[in-house]
Write a protein that holds these residues in place. Sequence first.
Motif, PDB file in Angstrom:
ATOM      1  N   SER A  25       0.808  -1.222   0.000  1.00 29.65           N
ATOM      2  CA  SER A  25       0.000   0.000   0.000  1.00 29.65           C
ATOM      3  C   SER A  25       0.842   1.274   0.000  1.00 29.65           C
ATOM      4  CB  SER A  25      -0.932   0.005   1.213  1.00 29.65           C
ATOM      5  OG  SER A  25      -0.182  -0.009   2.424  1.00 29.65           O
ATOM      6  N   SER A  26       2.162   1.145  -0.013  1.00 27.78           N
ATOM      7  CA  SER A  26       3.022   2.335   0.011  1.00 27.78           C
ATOM      8  C   SER A  26       2.831   3.172  -1.249  1.00 27.78           C
ATOM      9  CB  SER A  26       4.489   1.926   0.134  1.00 27.78           C
ATOM     10  OG  SER A  26       4.743   1.313   1.369  1.00 27.78           O
ATOM     11  N   SER A  27       2.864   4.468  -1.104  1.00 22.27           N
ATOM     12  CA  SER A  27       2.726   5.371  -2.246  1.00 22.27           C
ATOM     13  C   SER A  27       3.989   5.332  -3.100  1.00 22.27           C
ATOM     14  CB  SER A  27       2.472   6.801  -1.761  1.00 22.27           C
ATOM     15  OG  SER A  27       1.270   6.883  -1.034  1.00 22.27           O
ATOM     16  N   ARG A  28       3.813   5.501  -4.412  1.00 22.62           N
ATOM     17  CA  ARG A  28       4.950   5.573  -5.329  1.00 22.62           C
ATOM     18  C   ARG A  28       5.161   7.025  -5.753  1.00 22.62           C
ATOM     19  NH1 ARG A  28       8.289   2.557  -8.079  1.00 22.62           N
ATOM     20  NH2 ARG A  28       7.240   0.624  -7.456  1.00 22.62           N
ATOM     21  N   ILE A  29       6.416   7.441  -5.714  1.00 27.25           N
ATOM     22  CA  ILE A  29       6.782   8.799  -6.085  1.00 27.25           C
ATOM     23  C   ILE A  29       7.620   8.750  -7.358  1.00 27.25           C
ATOM     24  CG2 ILE A  29       7.800  10.965  -5.296  1.00 27.25           C
ATOM     25  CD1 ILE A  29       5.461   9.888  -3.567  1.00 27.25           C
ATOM     26  N   LEU A  30       7.275   9.557  -8.332  1.00 26.89           N
ATOM     27  CA  LEU A  30       8.021   9.646  -9.582  1.00 26.89           C
ATOM     28  C   LEU A  30       8.912  10.880  -9.528  1.00 26.89           C
ATOM     29  CD1 LEU A  30       8.584   8.796 -12.537  1.00 26.89           C
ATOM     30  CD2 LEU A  30       6.618  10.208 -13.200  1.00 26.89           C
ATOM     31  N   ILE A  31      10.226  10.664  -9.644  1.00 26.89           N
ATOM     32  CA  ILE A  31      11.198  11.765  -9.609  1.00 26.89           C
ATOM     33  C   ILE A  31      11.721  12.004 -11.014  1.00 26.89           C
ATOM     34  CG2 ILE A  31      13.449  12.518  -8.734  1.00 26.89           C
ATOM     35  CD1 ILE A  31      12.906  10.996  -6.186  1.00 26.89           C
ATOM     36  N   LEU A  32      11.665  13.239 -11.457  1.00 28.74           N
ATOM     37  CA  LEU A  32      12.209  13.624 -12.753  1.00 28.74           C
ATOM     38  C   LEU A  32      13.580  14.248 -12.532  1.00 28.74           C
ATOM     39  CD1 LEU A  32       9.049  15.284 -14.360  1.00 28.74           C
ATOM     40  CD2 LEU A  32       9.688  12.868 -14.303  1.00 28.74           C
ATOM     41  N   GLY A  33      14.634  13.597 -13.071  1.00 30.55           N
ATOM     42  CA  GLY A  33      15.992  14.104 -12.894  1.00 30.55           C
ATOM     43  C   GLY A  33      16.807  13.226 -11.977  1.00 30.55           C
ATOM     44  N   ALA A  34      18.086  12.995 -12.363  1.00 31.28           N
ATOM     45  CA  ALA A  34      18.951  12.096 -11.594  1.00 31.28           C
ATOM     46  C   ALA A  34      20.250  12.767 -11.164  1.00 31.28           C
ATOM     47  CB  ALA A  34      19.257  10.845 -12.422  1.00 31.28           C
ATOM     48  N   GLY A  35      20.167  14.076 -10.917  1.00 28.79           N
ATOM     49  CA  GLY A  35      21.308  14.771 -10.339  1.00 28.79           C
ATOM     50  C   GLY A  35      21.318  14.627  -8.834  1.00 28.79           C
ATOM     51  N   VAL A  36      22.141  15.428  -8.159  1.00 28.08           N
ATOM     52  CA  VAL A  36      22.248  15.295  -6.706  1.00 28.08           C
ATOM     53  C   VAL A  36      20.926  15.638  -6.025  1.00 28.08           C
ATOM     54  CG1 VAL A  36      23.156  17.649  -6.371  1.00 28.08           C
ATOM     55  CG2 VAL A  36      23.656  15.867  -4.685  1.00 28.08           C
ATOM     56  N   ALA A  37      20.139  16.585  -6.571  1.00 30.90           N
ATOM     57  CA  ALA A  37      18.843  16.919  -5.968  1.00 30.90           C
ATOM     58  C   ALA A  37      17.885  15.740  -6.062  1.00 30.90           C
ATOM     59  CB  ALA A  37      18.237  18.149  -6.657  1.00 30.90           C
ATOM     60  N   GLY A  38      17.819  15.102  -7.230  1.00 32.93           N
ATOM     61  CA  GLY A  38      16.915  13.970  -7.402  1.00 32.93           C
ATOM     62  C   GLY A  38      17.316  12.766  -6.586  1.00 32.93           C
ATOM     63  N   LEU A  39      18.621  12.474  -6.530  1.00 32.08           N
ATOM     64  CA  LEU A  39      19.094  11.276  -5.834  1.00 32.08           C
ATOM     65  C   LEU A  39      18.973  11.401  -4.317  1.00 32.08           C
ATOM     66  CD1 LEU A  39      22.210  10.442  -8.033  1.00 32.08           C
ATOM     67  CD2 LEU A  39      20.033   9.226  -7.983  1.00 32.08           C
ATOM     68  N   THR A  40      19.295  12.577  -3.762  1.00 29.57           N
ATOM     69  CA  THR A  40      19.151  12.742  -2.306  1.00 29.57           C
ATOM     70  C   THR A  40      17.676  12.725  -1.902  1.00 29.57           C
ATOM     71  OG1 THR A  40      19.361  15.147  -2.631  1.00 29.57           O
ATOM     72  CG2 THR A  40      21.334  13.950  -1.944  1.00 29.57           C
ATOM     73  N   THR A  41      16.810  13.293  -2.755  1.00 31.24           N
ATOM     74  CA  THR A  41      15.375  13.237  -2.476  1.00 31.24           C
ATOM     75  C   THR A  41      14.884  11.790  -2.517  1.00 31.24           C
ATOM     76  OG1 THR A  41      15.073  15.448  -3.441  1.00 31.24           O
ATOM     77  CG2 THR A  41      13.113  14.069  -3.195  1.00 31.24           C
TER      78      THR A  41
END
Length: 367
Positions: A25-41
């Motif tokens: 039941s966990s929510s899925r989050i879609l992240i756009l971008g794979a720089g340091v901001a995207g990866l740490t998030t």
Amino acid sequence: MSLPYFPNLSLIYFGPKPCRKPTESSSRILILGAGVAGLTTAWLLLDRGYKVTILAKAFGSADSQEPLASKVADVIWNLQPMAHERPMQLASLTRDQKWSIVTCRMWWYIADDAEMSAQSVNELGISPKYGTRDAYEFSAPTIDTNHCINWLTTMVQQKGAEFVTESVSGELFLYEPILLALHKADVIINTTGYGSLELAADPACYPVRGAFLRIHNNGTIFPPVTSAITMERNRSSVITLIPCNNETLMVGSIARANEPQAFNIDSPQVLNLMAQAKELLPCLEGANVDPTDPLVQGAYTVRSYGVRVERDAGEGSKTVHNYGHGNLGWTMSWGCAETAVNIVGAMIAEMKERPKPSVQKFLNLMM
């Protein structure tokens, strides 16, 4: 009493597994971008039990003629704003400093070394002709960005993130329902940097081409530089020397707004950079540049109104923005990621209080 500006370590695991495993039941989050901001998030989301999909046109471990912006950003943490940065309102200053401090503490936890020390200008070997009378030194994380972005990519993947190599174009608000449906996600986090000029319809974004010069720092021609040094003459003249683990000294940095052409070793900007470095540290006279990879360069994004970490203002939008860090992505990464993740948590709680619309019905209407 809890101390201010500390990351919540009870929700972070410094290893290749998530702190909390996701459930069905966990929510899925879609992240756009794979720089340091995207990866740490992504890291913080995974540790809180979310499912994560990262969509990017390239990832840190992939070879590319134009490297990720996170690989050419400044590699030494500094508290914001530095003297040459734009004037800031008090609210923005407090916010950026909080993000910077949280990020510094996270990198310290990862590096596991927080020794403080001090040196004078003379001890650093700085030329008195450079006009510097005094200086201060502090211990701060210095990061091999090429190695670290690959490490972050691996760690996030091991924690359970799914990677999708694909580019997204157009105004994100219009395509948001399609992206959410295709990737079975509940929320989108936009960390695309310059892509936000189009995706977020944000005209405040503009590209900056940055570059560092690489010279040998193995002690054969000059005593090896062991401390990172940043010197500022005025708002337009700042030089940074950063020793790396592989006997390389990074000399920077060049930053030119809206510069489409790549620099080369004979570019006037590069020659001027090397001249300033030799004026600052006379021992660098005769230093050899790395013959195979003399310049590290690429484009990153600056936002006129400062970093943006907030929910999209569009009615009913399920997108959170985390972009506009300029060359300070490594300095603010974990702090901005924590803010973005907290916004996601509030959005998920809000959505659980309402009935979920039928995604299948929407897709049928689109076909």
